[in-house]
Scaffold this active site. Structure first.
Site, PDB file in Angstrom:
ATOM      1  N   CYS A 256       0.878  -1.185   0.000  1.00 59.84           N
ATOM      2  CA  CYS A 256       0.000   0.000   0.000  1.00 59.84           C
ATOM      3  C   CYS A 256       0.911   1.231   0.000  1.00 59.84           C
ATOM      4  O   CYS A 256       0.952   1.997   0.956  1.00 59.84           O
ATOM      5  CB  CYS A 256      -0.914   0.007   1.215  1.00 59.84           C
ATOM      6  N   GLY A 260       4.683   6.893  -1.379  1.00 57.48           N
ATOM      7  CA  GLY A 260       6.007   6.315  -1.516  1.00 57.48           C
ATOM      8  C   GLY A 260       7.012   6.642  -0.437  1.00 57.48           C
ATOM      9  O   GLY A 260       8.200   6.331  -0.598  1.00 57.48           O
ATOM     10  N   ASP A 327       1.241  -1.318   4.767  1.00 58.23           N
ATOM     11  CA  ASP A 327       0.964  -0.067   5.481  1.00 58.23           C
ATOM     12  C   ASP A 327      -0.502   0.242   5.226  1.00 58.23           C
ATOM     13  O   ASP A 327      -0.865   0.992   4.329  1.00 58.23           O
ATOM     14  CB  ASP A 327       1.880   1.032   4.943  1.00 58.23           C
ATOM     15  N   CYS A 380      -0.964   3.940  10.978  1.00 59.87           N
ATOM     16  CA  CYS A 380      -0.731   5.157  11.761  1.00 59.87           C
ATOM     17  C   CYS A 380      -1.944   5.398  12.649  1.00 59.87           C
ATOM     18  O   CYS A 380      -2.430   6.516  12.784  1.00 59.87           O
ATOM     19  CB  CYS A 380      -0.436   6.355  10.860  1.00 59.87           C
TER      20      CYS A 380
END
Length: 453
Positions: A256, A260, A327, A380
């Site tokens: 994912c 980048g 991620d 996150c």
């Protein structure tokens, strides 16, 4: 009504003009379903007549309003006033901006570039707010700490008695974290270069590639950003790449990849050797990321758009990679220091939709890991539902994987909230909130389990 804009030959801009431009900007942030930082960038790009020296104060004022959204709304509701950008600004100037009623009235004069004069109701609001402060003893904790209803139960469960200290840390502005690109630069040299620019820069305490700047300079002051010698990346995000621990010559998938940032960190870890594939379902983001890869001097990265998390490409490359990073899309609760508007405006899927999506992505990406390889699941988010619970469910369904303890993958983290996983928070580590679990596929036959096609 079309308001007059700043004239190019103006030497200075009054605080009243800054207030009006902040109002214009706040109205745009409220009106569009986009992150506030993107709206701010477009706002200033379209208004080049605003002096550069005053863009900082406008941004600071906007983010003060965003960080005090719930508390300002509480005061407005208490006094029977609608929660509008103008009322929020008036309340902030009285409660947190250190202004008196007479000073606010003078600023809202209706003169050129200044906000329109106060109405009778607005003057009455100022009288009621006179002498008060933004925090009030009768405020509920969730209001005081700017915690939205949709996340409150999960954050209370996660932090328990530490809820107040953790949420208070989330209300502070985040520092500027930079990751040095070892392909192009040396960390000590970059630290010296930043200090030579007059910036208070220090080595990051956790990341071996990080530098922290304790103020927010104009980014055009940092020539090393344009050359690809450094990238802006929170130290917590840098540590996710440390957990991946890719080696030169490895085959790696960033499943994912998004813009980048972690792909760059992983490819640089590999010293431009081996092969990194950056995948995402949003082709546009990958195309923009490709420009970052070129600027950084990294040529071991391939971009691969996917139709979905179960794209046929995954099945064709089953068991072919040493490292796979997931991620996952998440609630973003860990980024509230940087994105305070994300508390109140959910711009993507809500939590109920995210949880099954995360599980599907993790199960599908796991097929890419070869025996002995490592799967890293990261978010996150600060919510256990998106983190530990997702990993526990995955391990129960995929017995070929085991947890690699944090002490093995990132021994420098000694105060993580979980002994096995990377679990960073603003209060404990002064980073964004990040979670990462390293899962190793045992060196045996690849599981026959298949994600939905």
């Amino acid at each position: 009504m079309v308001r007059p804009r700043f004239q190019p030959d103006r030497v200075s801009v009054t605080f009243a003009a800054i207030l009006q431009e902040t109002l214009d900007l706040t109205e745009e942030v409220d009106a569009v379903a986009r992150p506030a930082d993107a709206v701010v960038s477009d706002f200033f790009r379209a208004r080049r007549d605003i002096p550069t020296a005053h863009r900082g104060p406008i941004s600071v004022l906007l983010y003060a309003l965003l960080r005090h959204h719930a508390r300002l709304g509480w005061w407005l509701k208490r006094h029977g006033r609608p929660d509008t950008p103008r009322n929020r600004l008036l309340a902030w100037l009285m409660l947190g901006g250190g202004k008196t009623r007479d000073q606010v009235q003078a600023l809202f004069s209706g003169a050129k570039f200044a906000p329109a004069p106060l109405t009778d109701q607005e003057r009455a609001l100022l009288i009621k707010l006179q002498g008060a402060r933004v925090d009030h003893p009768t405020m509920p904790d969730d209001v005081r700490y700017e915690c939205p209803d949709w996340a409150a139960d999960g954050l209370h469960r996660r932090f328990g008695d530490a809820f107040a200290s953790e949420m208070a840390a989330m209300l502070t502005p985040a520092p500027l974290d930079l990751r040095v690109n070892p392909i192009k630069a040396d960390r000590a040299e970059m630290l010296s270069a930043l200090r030579a620019l007059g910036l208070p820069a220090e080595l990051s305490p956790l990341s071996p590639y990080g530098i922290r700047v304790s103020e927010r300079p104009a980014l055009n002051r940092l020539p090393m950003l344009k050359t690809g010698e450094v990238e802006i990346q929170d130290e917590g995000s840098q540590m996710v790449a440390v957990v991946v621990d890719a080696k030169p010559g490895d085959r790696v998938v960033d499943f994912c990849a998004g813009a980048g940032g972690k792909t760059l960190a992983i490819a640089a870890q590999m010293k431009n050797k081996g092969h990194v594939i950056a995948c995402d379902v949003l082709d546009g983001r990958l195309k923009r990321a490709a420009e970052r890869f070129r600027r950084a001097g990294l040529h071991n990265i391939e971009t691969r758009p996917l139709a979905s998390e179960t794209d046929r490409w995954v099945k064709r490359h089953k068991g072919g990679f040493d490292r796979v990073l997931v991620d996952a899309p998440c609630s973003g609760t860990g980024t509230w220091r940087r994105n305070p508007d994300a508390r109140w405006r959910v711009l993507g899927p809500g939590l109920e939709a995210l949880l099954p999506l995360q599980a599907r992505i993790l199960a599908s990406a796991a097929r890419l890991v070869k025996p002995g390889g490592r799967l890293v699941y990261a978010t996150c988010s600060l919510l256990a539902e998106e983190n530990e619970a997702q990993v526990a469910a995955f391990l129960a369904a995929h017995p070929a994987f085991r947890v690699v303890p944090l002490s093995e993958v990132a021994p420098e983290i000694t105060s993580s909230a979980h002994p096995d996983y990377l679990a960073l928070t603003p209060a404990r580590h002064d980073t964004d909130g990040f979670f990462a679990a390293a899962l190793q596929r045992e060196a045996a036959a690849i599981e026959t389990d298949a994600a939905p096609e």
